[in-house]
Design an enzyme around this catalytic site. Structure first.
Site, mmCIF file in Angstrom:
data_model
loop_
_atom_site.group_PDB
_atom_site.id
_atom_site.type_symbol
_atom_site.label_atom_id
_atom_site.label_comp_id
_atom_site.label_asym_id
_atom_site.label_seq_id
_atom_site.Cartn_x
_atom_site.Cartn_y
_atom_site.Cartn_z
ATOM 1 N N PHE A 1 -10.379 48.705 -6.723
ATOM 2 C CA PHE A 1 -11.069 47.561 -7.325
ATOM 3 C C PHE A 1 -12.810 48.053 -7.269
ATOM 4 O O PHE A 1 -13.269 47.883 -8.516
ATOM 5 C CB PHE A 1 -11.014 46.395 -6.448
ATOM 6 C CG PHE A 1 -12.052 45.188 -6.890
ATOM 7 C CD1 PHE A 1 -11.829 44.353 -7.731
ATOM 8 C CD2 PHE A 1 -13.214 45.196 -6.111
ATOM 9 C CE1 PHE A 1 -12.236 43.310 -8.001
ATOM 10 C CE2 PHE A 1 -14.094 44.215 -6.509
ATOM 11 C CZ PHE A 1 -13.717 43.297 -7.288
ATOM 12 N N ASP A 2 -13.064 48.750 -6.475
ATOM 13 C CA ASP A 2 -14.591 49.129 -6.529
ATOM 14 C C ASP A 2 -14.945 50.060 -7.540
ATOM 15 O O ASP A 2 -15.708 50.021 -8.334
ATOM 16 C CB ASP A 2 -14.821 49.815 -5.049
ATOM 17 C CG ASP A 2 -14.473 48.816 -3.998
ATOM 18 O OD1 ASP A 2 -13.569 48.283 -3.671
ATOM 19 O OD2 ASP A 2 -15.571 48.866 -3.075
ATOM 20 N N THR A 3 -14.004 51.037 -7.841
ATOM 21 C CA THR A 3 -14.216 52.283 -8.601
ATOM 22 C C THR A 3 -14.068 51.702 -10.023
ATOM 23 O O THR A 3 -15.243 51.817 -11.054
ATOM 24 C CB THR A 3 -13.102 53.184 -8.693
ATOM 25 O OG1 THR A 3 -13.282 53.918 -7.360
ATOM 26 C CG2 THR A 3 -13.308 54.330 -9.517
#
Length: 418
Positions: free
Chosen positions: A203-205
């Site tokens: 999700f972060d990436t």
């Protein structure tokens, strides 16, 4: 662009710190963290109470825990008015953050891991540029200059290798995608989150890549970070999911499934508008990216040439290797060097790129013909001549790609046609 137009874009207006709504919402995603949750919340609450002068909220996002985590969270919410609980019936850090952030009424949204591996002293510098409107997202970085990190060699290697993969495959400019210490403007998040598909650790990436390609400003804060030896993260499973995520985002970008152009128009920060006489904008950046792609293309060309030479001979091997790498070179330069995305004009760009390829072929084939006509060269001399000819062809290719194939005026005219 006028100041009024700039101010209307999400992320650029300073946050009102005196309003009744929470200014900052810090989310703690948890799954079966009954032991670590209470000390985390008490430490975080004490830090915010001492160092933050505006309204804030701490949201515990329970990811379908099967132990006593939810009961601990609810007890802490009864004790502290600033603490709330959001329960999800399904696991996934990305799913939790997406759900809580989209439902929050705070102006700035943040999250951190329950182990608090990152020193909370970095929270102020993380949030400050978002409050002022200077930046759209902010990330804690364990790999930025000035960061101080305590962790084993295995995790250090994995972290650096992962970020190297991101830089080479997705052209990521940020230094640390997976540090669990990030913040985003809520007005920006509302536009980006509907396009983020991953529900787990990628999700972060995905969020950062999407933000970068939309032209947003990502602020990096070097952090003090101490590894949690009791972390329950499955490294192999997470790495596999991340690689699948990279492949999916790459495909979605090339096919236009992710509306990058529209997001850039809505959210992207415009160029600062300063031009040096006689120096085309972004020339240095274009040269660096073109050179990196050129080196990769040359290496790929040499590998293909050596593989094919013993099968079909020098000239056919040169033609095939140059053709394959030329198509890839044009596609990469189109997107990375000259910043052209989507399918509009892609066919014309490849056609004109093949014309440029023909000129490169003439240079390299002519060099081979001249060499073989004057002597009987060995493999080393043959490759040396080809490398030199390719360097000359590379210079010619950059000039033609920049001044003709991807000329900004031609791109503007093409956009008007569509």
């Amino acid at each position: 662009m006028t100041a009024t137009a700039s101010a209307s874009r999400p992320g650029t207006v300073p946050v009102d710190l005196a309003g009744p709504q929470p200014v900052l919402d810090v989310v703690i995603p948890v799954f079966n963290e009954e032991a670590d949750l209470e000390p985390c919340i008490r430490r975080l609450h004490a830090h915010l109470a001492e160092h933050v002068s505006y309204p804030y909220r701490i949201t515990i996002a329970d990811n379908a825990s099967t132990d006593a985590t939810l009961r601990v969270a609810e007890r802490l919410a009864r004790e502290f008015p600033e603490v709330t609980v959001h329960h999800l019936d399904e696991k996934g850090r990305g799913r939790a953050l997406n759900a809580v952030w989209r439902a929050s009424d705070a102006a700035v949204l943040a999250y951190m891991d329950v182990d608090l591996s990152t020193d909370l002293a970095a929270l102020g510098p993380l949030v400050a540029p978002l409050l002022s409107g200077h930046s759209d997202l902010a990330i804690g970085s364990r790999l930025a200059r000035g960061a101080r990190v305590v962790r084993g060699p295995k995790r250090e290697f994995i972290s650096r290798a992962y970020n190297l993969i991101l830089r080479s495959t997705l052209a990521a400019k940020f230094s640390d995608a997976q540090c669990g210490f990030k913040a985003i403007r809520a007005d920006v998040a509302r536009e980006l989150l509907p396009h983020v598909e991953d529900t787990g650790w990628f999700f972060d990436t995905e969020l950062l890549v999407l933000a970068q390609r939309a032209g947003l400003r990502i602020h990096e804060v070097p952090v003090d970070w101490v590894d949690d030896p009791n972390s329950s993260v499955n490294i192999v499973k997470t790495a596999t999911a991340d690689l699948k995520g990279i492949a999916r985002v790459t495909k979605a970008t090339f096919t236009g499934e992710i509306p990058i152009s529209r997001l850039r128009e809505q959210l992207g920060r415009q160029p600062i508008g300063v031009e040096a006489p006689g120096v085309p904008p972004r020339l240095v950046t274009q040269l660096v990216r073109f050179a990196a792609i050129g080196v990769s293309s040359t290496l790929a060309y040499l590998v293909l040439f050596l593989l094919l030479r013993t099968v079909v001979g020098a000239q056919p091997a040169n033609f095939a290797a140059l053709l394959v790498t030329a198509v890839g070179n044009t596609a990469l330069n189109r997107r990375l060097t000259f910043g052209i995305r989507g399918r509009t004009g892609a066919g014309r760009h490849q056609f004109e790129g093949l014309i440029v390829f023909g000129l490169g072929l003439a240079l390299t084939s002519g060099s081979l013909a001249l060499l073989n006509g004057s002597t009987t060269p060995g493999l080393v001399l043959e490759i040396t001549v080809l490398v030199l000819a390719n360097l000359a062809a590379t210079v010619l290719r950059f000039l033609l790609l920049r001044g003709w194939v991807f000329n900004p005026r031609r791109q503007a005219a093409t956009q008007k046609e569509y």
